[in-house]
Design a protein around this motif. Sequence first.
Motif, PDB file in Angstrom:
ATOM      1  N   MET A  88      25.322  28.929  48.275  1.00 53.57           N
ATOM      2  CA  MET A  88      26.468  29.744  47.919  1.00 53.57           C
ATOM      3  C   MET A  88      26.645  29.794  46.409  1.00 53.57           C
ATOM      4  O   MET A  88      27.014  30.815  45.857  1.00 53.57           O
ATOM      5  CB  MET A  88      27.704  29.157  48.621  1.00 53.57           C
ATOM      6  CG  MET A  88      28.912  29.993  48.446  1.00 53.57           C
ATOM      7  SD  MET A  88      28.657  31.598  49.204  1.00 53.57           S
ATOM      8  CE  MET A  88      30.266  32.097  49.500  1.00 53.57           C
ATOM      9  N   ARG A  89      26.389  28.663  45.763  1.00 44.64           N
ATOM     10  CA  ARG A  89      26.552  28.592  44.318  1.00 44.64           C
ATOM     11  C   ARG A  89      25.541  29.479  43.598  1.00 44.64           C
ATOM     12  O   ARG A  89      25.853  30.101  42.589  1.00 44.64           O
ATOM     13  CB  ARG A  89      26.432  27.146  43.872  1.00 44.64           C
ATOM     14  CG  ARG A  89      26.674  26.952  42.414  1.00 44.64           C
ATOM     15  CD  ARG A  89      26.583  25.476  42.028  1.00 44.64           C
ATOM     16  NE  ARG A  89      27.478  25.283  40.925  1.00 44.64           N
ATOM     17  CZ  ARG A  89      28.462  24.428  40.890  1.00 44.64           C
ATOM     18  NH1 ARG A  89      28.673  23.642  41.905  1.00 44.64           N
ATOM     19  NH2 ARG A  89      29.227  24.319  39.849  1.00 44.64           N
ATOM     20  N   THR A  90      24.311  29.549  44.131  1.00 51.90           N
ATOM     21  CA  THR A  90      23.292  30.378  43.490  1.00 51.90           C
ATOM     22  C   THR A  90      23.616  31.863  43.645  1.00 51.90           C
ATOM     23  O   THR A  90      23.338  32.649  42.743  1.00 51.90           O
ATOM     24  CB  THR A  90      21.906  30.092  44.085  1.00 51.90           C
ATOM     25  OG1 THR A  90      21.951  30.290  45.491  1.00 51.90           O
ATOM     26  CG2 THR A  90      21.463  28.670  43.787  1.00 51.90           C
ATOM     27  N   VAL A  91      24.211  32.228  44.779  1.00 51.17           N
ATOM     28  CA  VAL A  91      24.595  33.627  44.972  1.00 51.17           C
ATOM     29  C   VAL A  91      25.681  34.002  43.979  1.00 51.17           C
ATOM     30  O   VAL A  91      25.636  35.062  43.347  1.00 51.17           O
ATOM     31  CB  VAL A  91      25.069  33.861  46.428  1.00 51.17           C
ATOM     32  CG1 VAL A  91      25.671  35.238  46.582  1.00 51.17           C
ATOM     33  CG2 VAL A  91      23.943  33.634  47.397  1.00 51.17           C
ATOM     34  N   ARG A  92      26.663  33.115  43.807  1.00 51.64           N
ATOM     35  CA  ARG A  92      27.743  33.378  42.854  1.00 51.64           C
ATOM     36  C   ARG A  92      27.201  33.475  41.431  1.00 51.64           C
ATOM     37  O   ARG A  92      27.582  34.361  40.672  1.00 51.64           O
ATOM     38  CB  ARG A  92      28.776  32.260  42.952  1.00 51.64           C
ATOM     39  CG  ARG A  92      30.075  32.589  42.330  1.00 51.64           C
ATOM     40  CD  ARG A  92      31.112  31.531  42.551  1.00 51.64           C
ATOM     41  NE  ARG A  92      30.771  30.696  43.695  1.00 51.64           N
ATOM     42  CZ  ARG A  92      31.400  29.586  44.017  1.00 51.64           C
ATOM     43  NH1 ARG A  92      32.402  29.177  43.300  1.00 51.64           N
ATOM     44  NH2 ARG A  92      31.044  28.864  45.051  1.00 51.64           N
ATOM     45  N   THR A  93      26.298  32.574  41.079  1.00 46.63           N
ATOM     46  CA  THR A  93      25.703  32.608  39.748  1.00 46.63           C
ATOM     47  C   THR A  93      24.898  33.890  39.545  1.00 46.63           C
ATOM     48  O   THR A  93      24.969  34.506  38.478  1.00 46.63           O
ATOM     49  CB  THR A  93      24.784  31.376  39.552  1.00 46.63           C
ATOM     50  OG1 THR A  93      25.544  30.199  39.817  1.00 46.63           O
ATOM     51  CG2 THR A  93      24.231  31.319  38.148  1.00 46.63           C
ATOM     52  N   ALA A  94      24.158  34.290  40.569  1.00 45.07           N
ATOM     53  CA  ALA A  94      23.383  35.530  40.466  1.00 45.07           C
ATOM     54  C   ALA A  94      24.305  36.731  40.283  1.00 45.07           C
ATOM     55  O   ALA A  94      24.030  37.631  39.476  1.00 45.07           O
ATOM     56  CB  ALA A  94      22.513  35.713  41.705  1.00 45.07           C
TER      57      ALA A  94
ATOM     58  N   VAL B 107      27.283  36.721  38.918  1.00 45.38           N
ATOM     59  CA  VAL B 107      27.835  36.661  37.561  1.00 45.38           C
ATOM     60  C   VAL B 107      26.816  37.166  36.553  1.00 45.38           C
ATOM     61  O   VAL B 107      27.142  37.949  35.651  1.00 45.38           O
ATOM     62  CB  VAL B 107      28.289  35.217  37.232  1.00 45.38           C
ATOM     63  CG1 VAL B 107      28.590  35.062  35.746  1.00 45.38           C
ATOM     64  CG2 VAL B 107      29.498  34.836  38.057  1.00 45.38           C
ATOM     65  N   VAL B 108      25.567  36.754  36.697  1.00 46.63           N
ATOM     66  CA  VAL B 108      24.514  37.197  35.773  1.00 46.63           C
ATOM     67  C   VAL B 108      24.316  38.709  35.881  1.00 46.63           C
ATOM     68  O   VAL B 108      24.202  39.408  34.860  1.00 46.63           O
ATOM     69  CB  VAL B 108      23.197  36.435  36.050  1.00 46.63           C
ATOM     70  CG1 VAL B 108      22.033  37.055  35.306  1.00 46.63           C
ATOM     71  CG2 VAL B 108      23.352  34.976  35.689  1.00 46.63           C
ATOM     72  N   ILE B 109      24.309  39.237  37.102  1.00 44.65           N
ATOM     73  CA  ILE B 109      24.164  40.681  37.287  1.00 44.65           C
ATOM     74  C   ILE B 109      25.351  41.418  36.676  1.00 44.65           C
ATOM     75  O   ILE B 109      25.191  42.445  36.006  1.00 44.65           O
ATOM     76  CB  ILE B 109      24.001  41.023  38.786  1.00 44.65           C
ATOM     77  CG1 ILE B 109      22.652  40.518  39.291  1.00 44.65           C
ATOM     78  CG2 ILE B 109      24.140  42.515  39.030  1.00 44.65           C
ATOM     79  CD1 ILE B 109      22.507  40.595  40.802  1.00 44.65           C
TER      80      ILE B 109
ATOM     81  N   GLY C 215      27.530  44.842  32.407  1.00 41.88           N
ATOM     82  CA  GLY C 215      28.508  45.022  31.325  1.00 41.88           C
ATOM     83  C   GLY C 215      27.836  45.187  29.972  1.00 41.88           C
ATOM     84  O   GLY C 215      28.248  46.031  29.162  1.00 41.88           O
ATOM     85  N   ALA C 216      26.800  44.391  29.705  1.00 44.50           N
ATOM     86  CA  ALA C 216      26.079  44.512  28.440  1.00 44.50           C
ATOM     87  C   ALA C 216      25.394  45.876  28.332  1.00 44.50           C
ATOM     88  O   ALA C 216      25.374  46.481  27.254  1.00 44.50           O
ATOM     89  CB  ALA C 216      25.055  43.388  28.312  1.00 44.50           C
ATOM     90  N   TYR C 217      24.848  46.360  29.434  1.00 44.98           N
ATOM     91  CA  TYR C 217      24.234  47.685  29.432  1.00 44.98           C
ATOM     92  C   TYR C 217      25.282  48.755  29.133  1.00 44.98           C
ATOM     93  O   TYR C 217      25.026  49.691  28.383  1.00 44.98           O
ATOM     94  CB  TYR C 217      23.559  47.941  30.782  1.00 44.98           C
ATOM     95  CG  TYR C 217      22.928  49.311  30.881  1.00 44.98           C
ATOM     96  CD1 TYR C 217      21.830  49.651  30.106  1.00 44.98           C
ATOM     97  CD2 TYR C 217      23.440  50.258  31.757  1.00 44.98           C
ATOM     98  CE1 TYR C 217      21.255  50.913  30.199  1.00 44.98           C
ATOM     99  CE2 TYR C 217      22.872  51.517  31.859  1.00 44.98           C
ATOM    100  CZ  TYR C 217      21.781  51.837  31.081  1.00 44.98           C
ATOM    101  OH  TYR C 217      21.216  53.078  31.167  1.00 44.98           O
ATOM    102  N   GLY C 218      26.469  48.624  29.719  1.00 49.46           N
ATOM    103  CA  GLY C 218      27.549  49.570  29.444  1.00 49.46           C
ATOM    104  C   GLY C 218      27.970  49.549  27.984  1.00 49.46           C
ATOM    105  O   GLY C 218      28.207  50.603  27.378  1.00 49.46           O
TER     106      GLY C 218
END
Length: 155
Positions: free
Chosen positions: A1-7, A9-11, A16-19
């Motif tokens: 579950m933690r890796t999904v949340r981290t993924a 957040v990274v996405i 946001g950076a692309y925007g």
Amino acid sequence: MRTVRTALVVIGIAIGAYGVALLFENPVEVMVRIAVWAVVGAVLHDFVFAPVAAALGLAGRRLFRGRWWTPVSVAGLCSCVLVLLAIPVYTRPGAHADNMTVVDRDYPLGFWIAIAVVWACVPLYHLLSRLLPVRQDEVVERQRTDDVESQPPPV
């Protein structure tokens, strides 16, 4: 579950950076306009729309009691969204005699049909909710604060 949340957040940060990167491709005057619209939108929301929505909610809660409150409040919210979506096209901006392909639909008629459909769902919801069995939360909503039973004595 933690890796999904981290993924996620990274996405989200990558999108946001692309925007932001796309935003900085605009000329300075366009960025200033975007900033002005963002500030005006925040000010209008906080000092106009939010107080009006709160006042209408309080007044509507007194006018529409019981089962009517939910469908009327949802229809009111949907109507506000439809009005906000209709503002840019309601006056047919960009339509010229030499270019009839721009905004080539009857948006005012479509807007009023959408509003009529939304508000026609209010009595339909009320009728269908009467046909369904009574649920526990509806029983609780009918109770008042003085309907509380006395508590057993402490042991």
